[in-house]
Scaffold this active site. Structure first.
Site, PDB file in Angstrom:
ATOM      1  N   CYS A 126       0.504  57.401  25.623  1.00 58.31           N
ATOM      2  CA  CYS A 126       1.320  57.932  24.525  1.00 58.31           C
ATOM      3  C   CYS A 126       2.797  58.076  24.877  1.00 58.31           C
ATOM      4  CB  CYS A 126       0.755  59.259  24.033  1.00 58.31           C
ATOM      5  SG  CYS A 126      -0.852  59.055  23.232  1.00 58.31           S
ATOM      6  N   HIS A 145       4.253  53.921  19.820  1.00 60.13           N
ATOM      7  CA  HIS A 145       3.031  53.479  19.152  1.00 60.13           C
ATOM      8  C   HIS A 145       2.994  54.070  17.750  1.00 60.13           C
ATOM      9  CE1 HIS A 145       2.025  57.375  20.945  1.00 60.13           C
ATOM     10  NE2 HIS A 145       1.083  57.487  20.024  1.00 60.13           N
ATOM     11  N   HIS A 184       0.952  55.327  14.029  1.00 67.23           N
ATOM     12  CA  HIS A 184      -0.210  56.013  13.461  1.00 67.23           C
ATOM     13  C   HIS A 184      -0.173  55.893  11.949  1.00 67.23           C
ATOM     14  CE1 HIS A 184      -1.534  58.090  17.095  1.00 67.23           C
ATOM     15  NE2 HIS A 184      -0.284  58.472  17.315  1.00 67.23           N
ATOM     16  N   HIS A 215       7.327  55.118   7.529  1.00 64.32           N
ATOM     17  CA  HIS A 215       7.913  53.903   8.107  1.00 64.32           C
ATOM     18  C   HIS A 215       9.201  54.184   8.871  1.00 64.32           C
ATOM     19  CE1 HIS A 215       4.888  51.904   5.733  1.00 64.32           C
ATOM     20  NE2 HIS A 215       5.112  50.825   6.465  1.00 64.32           N
ATOM     21  N   GLU A 271      -3.910  62.122  13.405  1.00 69.06           N
ATOM     22  CA  GLU A 271      -3.239  60.974  14.015  1.00 69.06           C
ATOM     23  C   GLU A 271      -4.104  59.731  13.867  1.00 69.06           C
ATOM     24  OE1 GLU A 271      -0.406  62.381  17.669  1.00 69.06           O
ATOM     25  OE2 GLU A 271      -2.352  61.571  18.145  1.00 69.06           O
TER      26      GLU A 271
END
Length: 139
Positions: A23, A27, A29, A71, A129
């Protein structure tokens, strides 16, 4: 007590600065935010008789707050080098800086506070998540 619950989702990326593990890399979700509001009394006026709040209003208020993070790259303030931050910004990437590490736990508290500021008596906020991992914040 009456409890109303609604949810909305958004897609964004983050990373955990200072974390040792996967993490620590950027990345993404598909975050899901579940909001629970509560009341002891229902409205008695003509339009909202027998309701606490119109679900359309509750859903739109949550959506409005959640969409602010859709986004984008959510980062803890000062967790990127200045040059990196400037380069990403110059490229036109949407970066949202927050004062805390963007963990599911902290995001649950964030949405709890935001929806409380919107005037709701928030019982609990749960942030997913992934479909199987979530954190809740309740006072």
């Amino acid at each position: 007590m009456y409890i109303l619950k609604t949810e909305h989702s958004f897609d964004s990326a983050h990373f955990l600065a200072g974390y040792e593990g996967k993490c620590s890399n950027i990345h993404g979700h598909r975050w899901k935010v579940e909001l629970e509001v509560m009341t002891m009394k229902l409205k008695t006026d003509k339009q909202l008789n027998g309701m606490h709040v119109d679900f359309a209003t509750l859903k739109e208020d949550l959506k409005s707050e959640v969409d602010k993070l859709d986004h984008c790259l959510i980062i803890e303030k000062d967790s990127l080098k200045k040059k990196t931050f400037e380069a990403l910004t110059e490229e036109g990437f949407k970066i949202i800086e927050i004062e805390f590490r963007p963990t599911a736990e902290n995001m649950a508290k964030y949405f709890y506070d935001v929806m409380t500021e919107c005037g709701y008596d928030v019982k609990c906020v749960t942030v997913y998540e992934t479909p199987t991992n979530c954190a809740s914040y309740c006072e």
